[in-house]
Design an enzyme around this catalytic site. Structure first.
Site, PDB file in Angstrom:
ATOM      1  N   ASP A 288       0.029  24.224   6.048  1.00 20.60           N
ATOM      2  CA  ASP A 288       1.113  24.510   6.989  1.00 20.60           C
ATOM      3  C   ASP A 288       0.966  25.976   7.422  1.00 20.60           C
ATOM      4  O   ASP A 288       0.172  26.738   6.853  1.00 20.60           O
ATOM      5  CB  ASP A 288       2.482  24.232   6.353  1.00 20.60           C
ATOM      6  CG  ASP A 288       3.546  24.009   7.435  1.00 20.60           C
ATOM      7  OD1 ASP A 288       3.367  24.498   8.568  1.00 20.60           O
ATOM      8  OD2 ASP A 288       4.570  23.358   7.150  1.00 20.60           O
TER       9      ASP A 288
HETATM   10  C1  NOJ Z   1       5.574  24.795  10.443  1.00 21.57           C
HETATM   11  C2  NOJ Z   1       6.078  23.417  10.193  1.00 21.57           C
HETATM   12  O1  NOJ Z   1       6.497  23.277   8.850  1.00 21.57           O
HETATM   13  C3  NOJ Z   1       5.066  22.326  10.512  1.00 21.57           C
HETATM   14  O2  NOJ Z   1       5.695  21.082  10.437  1.00 21.57           O
HETATM   15  C4  NOJ Z   1       4.456  22.559  11.853  1.00 21.57           C
HETATM   16  O3  NOJ Z   1       3.538  21.530  12.144  1.00 21.57           O
HETATM   17  C5  NOJ Z   1       3.776  23.912  11.866  1.00 21.57           C
HETATM   18  N1  NOJ Z   1       4.758  24.943  11.628  1.00 21.57           N
HETATM   19  C6  NOJ Z   1       3.032  24.177  13.177  1.00 21.57           C
HETATM   20  O4  NOJ Z   1       3.910  24.375  14.199  1.00 21.57           O
END
Ligand code: NOJ
Length: 760
Positions: A288
């Site tokens: 993430d």
């Molecule tokens: C953080 C989020 O937790 C995740 O779900 C997302 O895909 C990413 N950022 C990218 O935007």
């Protein structure tokens, strides 16, 4: 079959196969072909280029980074970019990567296209409420077609985290509390996004997230630690991931939070033993955003080098947006702490996905076709179908709904009644289409009625720490108590003067989603007060809920005759709501979670274990003394404008041998006077065994449409997959020779019951 017929048959198969192959970017490659291709690319790469493939650069850094994106692409610093929907930029970067970077490897462009690109579908929890995987698949096919036409080729969807605590803001992004429903919706999303195989034109590679256990965050607080027993983890949290992987998901996103004290993005057991060994995942893992770097914040890694070391050791192939790999892996290899062979292994898995996607052959997108795809009216039309199918009717006393189209006057009240943008919900893409507000849609439906609108008040988030959320509303001067009282008075007057009031309640779209956890489910702002005042007006009131989590509507469920759950329904949400209010759509969705009476009941889910006393024991069962043990609405619940009767539950045999299959059928009849949809649901319970099993578990469902009076038979199969569970005692999946209950009906309280025995 004669030889001639066989030859003719073979010729047809060859023709059809070549036709299908011609439709695809790449012919289906065998594993050996992919591996050979990957090896030959890898042989030509230097260490920096390999590490570059393991790095994803975030567009948010555009201004902070002294090195431009183009320069990064030229230096072969990145395997992927994210957070941009600028087609021209993506095209330029791809050209740089393919012509100016020494090793010519196509880039992945990643984005969160969660529930639509230009045409917005309901938020995922609403899509799950449709209990209609075919619709979900089609919606994600449209989303992928639109997004891929602009140059995006990687979608950070689906989120398949089981959520049993609705205070957690991200419950809006998943399919709710149940592993079986979650698995069905996960599979549909992956198939819709990726198509039958990677490389299918008009599709993208999916990223299943957040691996794993993110939904169990302590207190429902986003990013907080999860503590999950292995039994619960394997039986409840993993099945949707497994389903997505079996459907071919090419990438998996590792989660942020600590799982049993080890951050998910640095957790070797999780990413190697569970994900690759047990779930058979063969794609690659992306962390993430900044999760590799955050291993330091967790108190797990000492510094950036240690974070990079722990990320790669755990099995994170690509570092999202933190440059921890880019800046540190080379040093680690030179110091002998990381072997180049380990880097190679990580890069192979990334390259294999790019090869399977056909990106080497077709790195560019014909942008001249994009606008026509984005403007295709059938996409927006389908968002209306999806929003209609997501609708859940929670209450409808005395057939209050549907409303009569001959109404002379309607009061439309509530801070969300004229808030068009909120209807698209969280994770709207910047250029998504916003449709009409509910007020505008009612006016369009009833051109000759008097439609009066009053906002009735306002709502704001109490704390505003999240910088990517548009807080302009919250930042605006709050209404004074006098202004709020005036709004409520005006609303009551409007309600009194109208034949009926449509009261729109819920949460602003920024109130659920990432970073949007709550401590309570009460209606935010002055909405409870507004509700009670309107209900006292003496005129019929219908509530429409706009939200991404269950809210405390216990009072409403006792005092207001009709409640329609409409979620954040997307571009055509308002039209779909109005279709439903006025009977042009008969709601058939069902709750994908248990609806609590109050925040204090959390966590509350239907598939809990029994206690030492039966559920109805007044004294010794698990319960509170100040609130009922039971939820407001059970999992799987939802009404219709017609009624259904289940009967003739029939099993193919009273016994089934371990590993064999049992057929279950039941009849469903529409006993009302209008056509409608029912979701037939099958639940089981294992009566005894080497572990206590949940009181009920969903193991089959089918959404069917029935004309008035029509009767259909629904068929389910129970086999090893449905009857086994992961045992903490034997550390394996087991099917036990025990007595089982089975129920079929319209929700998780279905009374139609039979038993059968699994025999050795
Ligand atoms: C953080 C989020 O937790 C995740 O779900 C997302 O895909 C990413 N950022 C990218 O935007």
């Amino acid at each position: 079959m004669s030889t001639r017929t066989a030859l003719f048959f073979c010729a047809i198969v060859v023709l059809v196969t070549s036709f299908l192959a011609a439709q695809q970017n790449t012919p289906t490659l065998t594993d050996d072909q992919v591996n050979a291709r990957v090896e030959s690319i890898l042989q030509q790469m230097n260490l920096h280029e390999k590490i570059g493939q393991m790095n994803q650069l975030g567009a948010a850094e555009w201004n902070k980074d002294p090195v431009s994106f183009e320069e990064h692409a030229r230096r072969c610093d990145a395997g992927s970019f994210l957070w941009t929907i600028d087609s021209k930029l993506m095209d330029r970067l791809q050209h740089v990567a393919m012509t100016e970077c020494r090793i010519k490897i196509p880039l992945l462009f990643g984005y969160d296209v969660i529930h639509g690109y230009r045409a917005m579908f309901p938020i995922p929890i609403g899509m799950a409420a449709s209990w209609d995987p075919a619709m979900v698949e089609k919606a994600q096919t449209i989303a992928a077609l639109e997004a891929s036409s602009t140059g995006l080729n990687w979608d950070f969807t689906p989120m398949v985290d089981i959520a049993r605590d609705p205070r957690w803001g991200r419950i809006v992004e998943g399919a709710g509390e149940d592993p079986y429903l979650g698995a069905a919706i996960a599979r549909a999303q992956v198939l819709g996004l990726q198509g039958p195989q990677l490389g299918t034109p008009g599709h993208m590679v999916a990223s299943v997230k957040h691996f794993a256990g993110y939904g169990a965050a302590d207190g429902g607080r986003d990013y907080d630690s999860s503590y999950i027993s292995e039994e619960l983890f394997r039986n409840v949290y993993l099945p949707p991931f497994h389903a997505a992987i079996k459907a071919g998901a090419g990438t998996v996103m590792s989660a942020y939070m600590d799982l049993n004290d080890v951050p998910a993005s640095g957790n070797k057991w999780l990413l190697r033993d569970i994900l690759r060994r047990d779930l058979g995942f063969r794609g690659f893992v992306i962390s993430d955003a900044e999760a590799v770097k955050s291993l330091i914040n967790h108190g797990y890694a000492r510094d950036m080098q240690d974070a990079a070391y722990k990320g790669i050791t755990a099995g994170v192939n690509m570092d999202m947006a933190s440059k921890t790999y880019l800046d540190n892996l080379e040093g680690l290899v030179k110091a002998g702490k990381v072997k180049e062979a380990d880097i190679d292994e990580m890069v192979r898995q990334i390259l294999a996905i790019k090869v399977r996607m056909g990106l080497f052959e077709h790195p560019y997108v014909d942008l001249s076709k994009s606008e026509a795809i984005l403007r295709d009216p059938s996409h927006r039309q389908y968002t209306r179908v999806a929003a209609q199918r997501a609708m859940v009717l929670l209450r409808n006393e005395n057939h209050t709904l549907p409303l009569n189209k001959d109404l002379k006057s309607v009061a439309v009240i509530g801070p969300l009644a004229d808030a068009a943008k909120d209807l698209t919900g969280s994770w709207g893409v910047d250029n998504a289409t916003v449709g009409p507000s509910i007020l505008a849609a009612i006016r369009a439906k009833l051109p000759s009625a008097r439609v009066e609108y009053v906002a009735g008040g306002e709502m704001k988030r109490a704390f505003l720490p999240v910088d990517w959320i548009d807080h302009s509303r919250e930042d605006a001067k709050p209404m004074t108590p006098e202004e709020l009282a005036a709004e409520v008075n005006k609303s009551v007057e409007a309600a009194k003067a109208a034949d009926v009031t449509v009261l729109v309640l819920g949460e602003n779209s920024t109130m659920s989603g990432e970073g949007s956890s709550r401590s309570t489910l009460v209606l935010p702002g002055n909405q409870q007060h507004l509700l009670e005042a309107i209900a006292g007006s003496g005129k019929p009131v219908v509530i429409v809920l706009i939200n991404g989590r269950p809210l405390d509507i216990t009072w409403a469920s006792q005092h207001v005759p009709a409640i329609l759950e409409a979620w954040y329904g997307g571009t055509e949400a308002a039209n779909a709501i109005v279709d439903t209010l006025f009977g042009d759509n008969n709601p058939g969705g069902k709750l994908p979670f248990t609806w609590p009476r109050s925040s204090g009941q959390i966590p509350i889910y239907y598939a809990h274990n029994r206690t030492q006393a039966p559920e109805d024991d007044p004294k010794f069962t698990s319960r509170y003394w100040d609130v009922s043990t039971f939820p407001l609405y059970p999992f799987g619940y939802g009404l219709s404008y017609t009624q259904f009767e289940f009967s003739n539950l029939h099993l193919s045999s009273p016994t089934v041998k371990i590993g064999d299959k049992l057929e279950v059928t039941a009849e469903v009849q529409n006993t009302g006077s209008v056509a409608g949809d029912e979701v037939a649901q099958l639940y089981i319970h294992q009566q005894a065994g080497s572990a206590s099993r949940p009181v009920r578990q969903l193991k089959g469902f089918e959404r069917i449409t029935l004309a008035p009076g029509e009767k259909k038979t629904v068929h389910f199969t129970l086999g090893k997959d449905e009857l086994s569970y992961w045992s903490g005692q034997s550390k394996s999946w087991i099917e036990e020779p025990e007595q089982f209950d089975v129920w079929v009906g319209g929700d998780s309280k279905a009374p139609l019951h039979a038993t059968f025995k699994v025999e050795p």
